[in-house]
Design a protein around this motif. Sequence first.
Motif, mmCIF file in Angstrom:
data_model
loop_
_atom_site.group_PDB
_atom_site.id
_atom_site.type_symbol
_atom_site.label_atom_id
_atom_site.label_comp_id
_atom_site.label_asym_id
_atom_site.label_seq_id
_atom_site.Cartn_x
_atom_site.Cartn_y
_atom_site.Cartn_z
ATOM 1 N N ALA A 1 -6.606 -5.827 -1.017
ATOM 2 C CA ALA A 1 -6.098 -6.674 -0.281
ATOM 3 C C ALA A 1 -5.320 -7.740 -0.420
ATOM 4 C CB ALA A 1 -7.600 -7.400 0.178
ATOM 5 N N VAL A 2 -5.476 -8.507 -1.633
ATOM 6 C CA VAL A 2 -4.525 -9.533 -2.326
ATOM 7 C C VAL A 2 -3.327 -8.810 -2.657
ATOM 8 C CG1 VAL A 2 -3.852 -11.015 -3.936
ATOM 9 C CG2 VAL A 2 -6.162 -11.013 -3.101
ATOM 10 N N GLY A 3 -3.164 -7.460 -2.944
ATOM 11 C CA GLY A 3 -1.852 -6.947 -3.505
ATOM 12 C C GLY A 3 -1.117 -6.675 -1.982
ATOM 13 N N ALA A 4 -1.966 -6.098 -1.178
ATOM 14 C CA ALA A 4 -1.350 -5.678 0.053
ATOM 15 C C ALA A 4 -0.358 -6.942 0.815
ATOM 16 C CB ALA A 4 -2.149 -5.013 0.788
ATOM 17 N N ARG B 1 -4.985 -5.055 7.079
ATOM 18 C CA ARG B 1 -3.962 -3.932 6.816
ATOM 19 C C ARG B 1 -4.986 -3.108 6.187
ATOM 20 N NH1 ARG B 1 2.223 -5.111 5.821
ATOM 21 N NH2 ARG B 1 2.619 -6.384 7.736
ATOM 22 N N LEU B 2 -5.309 -3.208 4.911
ATOM 23 C CA LEU B 2 -6.180 -1.997 4.342
ATOM 24 C C LEU B 2 -7.137 -1.497 5.127
ATOM 25 C CD1 LEU B 2 -6.090 -1.289 1.220
ATOM 26 C CD2 LEU B 2 -7.891 -2.961 0.975
ATOM 27 N N MET B 3 -7.984 -2.062 5.858
ATOM 28 C CA MET B 3 -9.085 -1.609 6.724
ATOM 29 C C MET B 3 -8.471 -0.736 7.795
ATOM 30 S SD MET B 3 -12.111 -1.768 5.616
ATOM 31 C CE MET B 3 -12.716 -0.935 6.830
ATOM 32 N N SER B 4 -7.319 -1.364 8.299
ATOM 33 C CA SER B 4 -6.507 -0.434 9.562
ATOM 34 C C SER B 4 -6.232 0.939 8.885
ATOM 35 C CB SER B 4 -5.321 -1.205 10.011
ATOM 36 O OG SER B 4 -4.637 -0.398 11.053
ATOM 37 N N ILE C 1 0.719 -1.187 -0.279
ATOM 38 C CA ILE C 1 0.405 0.046 -0.080
ATOM 39 C C ILE C 1 0.718 0.909 0.019
ATOM 40 C CG2 ILE C 1 -1.701 1.331 1.372
ATOM 41 C CD1 ILE C 1 -2.688 -1.468 2.231
ATOM 42 N N ASP C 2 0.522 2.314 -0.916
ATOM 43 C CA ASP C 2 1.087 3.595 -1.024
ATOM 44 C C ASP C 2 0.472 4.464 -0.104
ATOM 45 O OD1 ASP C 2 2.262 6.058 -1.601
ATOM 46 O OD2 ASP C 2 2.265 5.578 -3.767
ATOM 47 N N PRO C 3 1.240 4.764 1.176
ATOM 48 C CA PRO C 3 0.458 5.640 2.024
ATOM 49 C C PRO C 3 0.065 7.094 1.819
ATOM 50 C CG PRO C 3 2.484 4.485 2.938
ATOM 51 C CD PRO C 3 2.480 4.336 1.571
ATOM 52 N N GLU D 1 -3.043 -19.907 -1.155
ATOM 53 C CA GLU D 1 -2.110 -18.738 -1.118
ATOM 54 C C GLU D 1 -2.935 -17.216 -1.441
ATOM 55 O OE1 GLU D 1 0.797 -20.102 -4.111
ATOM 56 O OE2 GLU D 1 1.920 -20.916 -2.558
ATOM 57 N N LEU D 2 -3.632 -17.322 -2.566
ATOM 58 C CA LEU D 2 -4.622 -16.316 -2.583
ATOM 59 C C LEU D 2 -5.396 -15.783 -1.209
ATOM 60 C CD1 LEU D 2 -6.001 -16.778 -6.208
ATOM 61 C CD2 LEU D 2 -4.571 -14.778 -5.559
ATOM 62 N N GLN D 3 -5.899 -16.759 -0.772
ATOM 63 C CA GLN D 3 -6.795 -16.471 0.376
ATOM 64 C C GLN D 3 -6.039 -15.912 1.511
ATOM 65 O OE1 GLN D 3 -8.590 -20.282 0.806
ATOM 66 N NE2 GLN D 3 -10.659 -19.476 -0.230
ATOM 67 N N ALA D 4 -4.788 -16.605 1.687
ATOM 68 C CA ALA D 4 -3.749 -16.107 2.781
ATOM 69 C C ALA D 4 -3.436 -14.634 2.513
ATOM 70 C CB ALA D 4 -2.622 -16.920 2.775
ATOM 71 N N CYS D 5 -3.239 -14.449 1.230
ATOM 72 C CA CYS D 5 -2.734 -13.115 0.890
ATOM 73 C C CYS D 5 -4.065 -12.038 1.289
ATOM 74 C CB CYS D 5 -2.420 -12.815 -0.477
ATOM 75 S SG CYS D 5 -0.782 -13.504 -0.939
#
Length: 358
Positions: A57-60, A87-90, A28-30, A76-80
């Motif tokens: 979400a997957v990218g982050a 992280r995204l929602m935070s 994520i680019d802050p 692996e997709l689900q883990a990402c």
Amino acid sequence: MHRDPLKSAARLVVKIGTGVLTDSRKQIDPAQLEQLVAQIAAQRKAGKEIVLVTSGAVGAGMGALGYEKRPQELAELQACAAVGQSRLMSNYAELFAKQDLHVAQVLLTHEDLEHHERHLNARNTLVTLLSHGVIPIINENDAISFTEIKFGDNDKLSALVASLLPADLLVILTTVDGVVENFGKANPRTIPVIEKIDSAIEGLAGGTSSETAVGGMKSKIEAAKIVVRSGIPLVIASGRKKNVVAKIVGGEDEGTLFVAQADKLQGRKRWIAFFHHPKGTLFVDNGAKQALRESGKSLLPPGVARCEGDFAAGDVVRICDLDGMEFARGIAKFGSEEIRARKLARVELVHRDDLVIL
């Protein structure tokens, strides 16, 4: 003139793509996230209702878990997605809090919007959140959903959310300025207004080569088909530009505008047309096609040339002409076995009230 109605849009759905949110490290680019949140917050403070549909979400999660390319394995997709979504929602919650605004996480699957009661519940939840001044932040529930990860994309999700509410405007923010003619060539040109989605427009759409994204312009044009038929305009524009949302709702020539159709579908017809994975297909002859499209008739057994798929009474089916072009969808009153048996007479296979011309 086409953009004048955008000035009065009171309820917006804004979709932000993965490429707009993440940097070269797939994280994520802050700074970028902060300026996008500031734009959305400004519209909320101006009195508009805002629903945010976010990718990323997957990218982050890829960045956090050390993946350089989008993984192919489901686990692996689900883990990402699981790592990245939190992280995204935070980040969203923190940035909107600085603007004195509250957010709510809403994770959806296609099944949530397909099932009629859950469909209505989702709408009621979103409308209630908006009435309290909250900004719903929606994403597909990728951490548990097989179908959405394999086939879905957030362009379609944003179109379905806009149709569900319904919204007055859908804005899709991406990494390009809109639908571009001669993309990648010496003389590219952004098309400012699209009044009709025809084969020429679809021919301009490609997929994506991004390591984090899913759909590309093709999925955005598919999203446009849903919203314009629902009577909702769509603007595709660059999320890298500052003040882009304000320019769009101000009626400025920003991005590509897809003009809403005047003969918009009403609520239940939208649910039939767009919120299902059809279970089968009925191929009809030219006489039946004409009767359905031009005379407002129900579909009767003599007009059906053949039936494909296994479906039950109450399932949504595609209705195609003999060339295979889908022109309608409807709720079947009989199952596929009964229809194929050719013993039905003087009945309506799909009643007009349960049929939508696309």
